[in-house]
Every structure is written in C-alpha cells, then in structure tokens.
Scaffold this motif. Sequence first.
Motif, PDB file in Angstrom:
ATOM      1  N   GLN A   7       0.825  -1.265  -0.090  1.00  0.00           N
ATOM      2  CA  GLN A   7      -0.106   0.136  -0.272  1.00  0.00           C
ATOM      3  C   GLN A   7       0.762   1.413   0.086  1.00  0.00           C
ATOM      4  N   HIS A  64       0.538   6.171  -4.673  1.00  0.00           N
ATOM      5  CA  HIS A  64       0.079   7.483  -4.016  1.00  0.00           C
ATOM      6  C   HIS A  64      -1.229   7.246  -3.770  1.00  0.00           C
ATOM      7  N   ARG A  65      -1.855   8.041  -2.564  1.00  0.00           N
ATOM      8  CA  ARG A  65      -3.118   7.381  -2.122  1.00  0.00           C
ATOM      9  C   ARG A  65      -4.311   8.225  -3.055  1.00  0.00           C
ATOM     10  N   GLN A  66      -3.832   9.324  -3.449  1.00  0.00           N
ATOM     11  CA  GLN A  66      -4.656  10.142  -4.403  1.00  0.00           C
ATOM     12  C   GLN A  66      -4.622  10.058  -6.027  1.00  0.00           C
TER      13      GLN A  66
END
Length: 423
Positions: free
Chosen positions: A215, A219-221
């Motif tokens: 995870q 990149h989260r976005q």
Amino acid sequence: MSNPLSDLLFGGGGFSAGGPQAADVVEPTRTFADVILPEETRRQLDRALTQIRKRRLIGTDWGLAERHPTGLGLAFNFAGPPGTGKTLCAEALADALDRNLMVVRYDEMQSMWMGATGKNIASVFAAARSDEAVLFFDEADAIAGRRTGNVGQGGYEREANAIVNVLLRELEEHDGVVIFATNLAANLDPAFERRIRTHVLFEMPDVEARRRIWQVQLHRQKTPLAGDVDFEALAERFEASGGDIKNAVLNAAQAAAAEPGPDQKKKIAQRHFIQGMEAVQAGKQVMKQSLFGNESGPGAAGAASLPGPNANGGPQAALARHFQDTREEQEQLATRQETLTERLETLGEQQEQQGEQLLVIERALELLTDRIDQSGQAQQKLSERFDRLEAQREKRQRQRLLVQVGVAVALVLAAAAFVLALV
C-alpha cells in the motif's frame, strides 16, 4: 545541513579521492514514517536512536568520556537480506538526527596504488567529522571482510588486511555515528564485533507488513487502481522483501501504462501486480542460474543452466535469452577483471621489490655513516698525536736552547778567568 568545509572537500555533494567521488553526501528526504518494519527491528532502531541522543549524558555528565577517551563513537551494524530496508533506515536515522548522510562508495574509494585506499578511508572519516554527518558503509563486507593470515607472495592480501586495520583504527577513534549495512554479516572481520555498539537485524516482512508495504508504494490520491486490487491477497501469495515489492509495483505501473486505450481510463489491476511480482521473482531465479550451462568446472557444479532460445515464452525465458546474448561481454569483463587483478599483484610485487631496494640503500647509508664517524674519530686521534709530538718538539727545542745558553755562559766565564789569570 550544509557545511562549507564539507562542500569544499566534497565538491558540493561528493568526496573526491584521486578523481572519482569516494562518498556522496545526501540530505535525507525519507523518514521512519516511510519504512514498514517488524516490531523487533523497530525497537532495536529506537534503542539505537536513544544511544545517540544520550551520548552527552553518558559521556560528559556521567564522566565516561574521561575514563574512555577512545571508542565513544556509535557504530551500528544493519544486517539482513537484500531489500529489507537497511539503506532506507540509514537515511531515516540521519533525518531523525537532523544530519546529512555520507554514503561511502567503496568501488570509487578503492585504489590500485598500495596504501592509497587506507588514506581514502581516513579522509572520509575526517570529512564525516567535519560535517558531523552519519557515515554509511553499504555492503560493508566488501571493505570489512575477514583478514587472512596467509598473505602469499603478492601484495593483494596484505593490502586487504591493511585496509581493514585502517578501518578498525578510524572506527575506534571516530566520535560520530557510523552505520554498516551488509547481507553477509558472517563475512565481517571478528574485530568489528567489539567496535559495533548495536546490531540491528532486518528480517523479511511478515504477511501484515507486506500488505502495508504494497500500500505504501502507491500514491493515495494519484495512483489509479482497479476495483479488483487486493493487497492482502498479494501479501499472502508472495513472500517478498520491501525492495522486491517496490520493483513489482513499478513493473505493474509500466505494464498498465503500456496497454492500449486512452491514458485517462487506464488503471493498475490485480493482474498487473501479479505479473510484476512474477517478473521480479523470475529475474531473481535467473540470477541464481549459471550463465555457462554448457561448461564444466568448479563454478558450474550444482548450478542450473539457462533455457535456450527455444524455451517456453514468458519473462523467465526472455531474461534467459538476454543473458545468453550478453555471454561474450560477460567473458570479456571477466578477462579484464583477471588482467586488472594480475596487474595489481604485479604492482604489489614491484612495490615490495622497491621496498627491499630502499632497505638496502638505507643499510648502505648507515654503513657509510659509520665509516664517516670512524674516520672522524681516527682523524681526531691523529690530531691529538700531532699535538703531543709538537709539544715534545717545542720542549726539546727549549732544552737545546738552555744547553746552548749554558755552554755560552761557561765559555764566557772561562774566558774571563783566563784574562784574569794573565793579568
């Protein structure tokens, strides 16, 4: 974190030893928040940080620096398989201390001239002290390997032993932070055991750690993921290090980006991650295989040969064909390495011969000096004998003069008596 003296020595980011850079000065950008580690490894790193931050208390306030003037530096050994976060943690530790990380490049530090490598090591330690940087030796077993008692006829083994001796001495006198990282801790010279304050073991991540590592690579976005992505399934299926997971993620992203269609609709799916990790594992398997499957010899025993051009398709076969195509280049490189090794040994022998010649010259100078001293002593004795003879000659002259004067007086008296007798 910049230091003018370090910038002068390192040229604003690298230390030049005989031309090439022997170390890179890195301003840390990654922190412990970027690292997924087992709990025990995290606790060991926390203890290491505590030791560094409490140095003043232990050394100054508690007076141990007065009792132990050397060996007060902090040396840590990061040991574990490749890709388990050793280099990343070295940078994170430097960031936690608000210091630069000075990464030693042993391939550039090593010199063909006898004794020059040891001087380069001493220069790197001096620069680290000046910059107050954390000194990092990656793949430390290449420079801190076990010394040998059989130095043979050439100078290679003797030079390797001398390099380890210099490193041990600098480590003993260094009052800063030094980190060694190695995949082969058993190959380190036993003398480092006493000088290393803490050993930190980096183990392969478990299932939960692998899930978090999958995870954290994204990149989260911004990273587009398909709905079928299941990191827990990936973690359970593939026992891999953090470095392998990173490479698998990059492979997956490249595979997804290469598919046809508009870029705005492309997403990384589960199959991309699986293919990416399979390619990583195939590459690791190929690196374990022999590039010379048709040859026999000590190095070929127990090694599997690469599949030929007609092997089944897939990443492993492609990698195998790639390595077969570069076989001639590998052989040339091996021949060149042997030539350089022979040249180094020849230079070592020549230097030994020059050393023996210097010893002969020094002995001849000593003998000449003794002869000059003896000649000077003989000349002094001759001078003293000459002085004695001169004194004896003057004494005899005075005696003759006295005799002559006496004879003259006697003659005068006799003449006077004769005259008186006539009168």
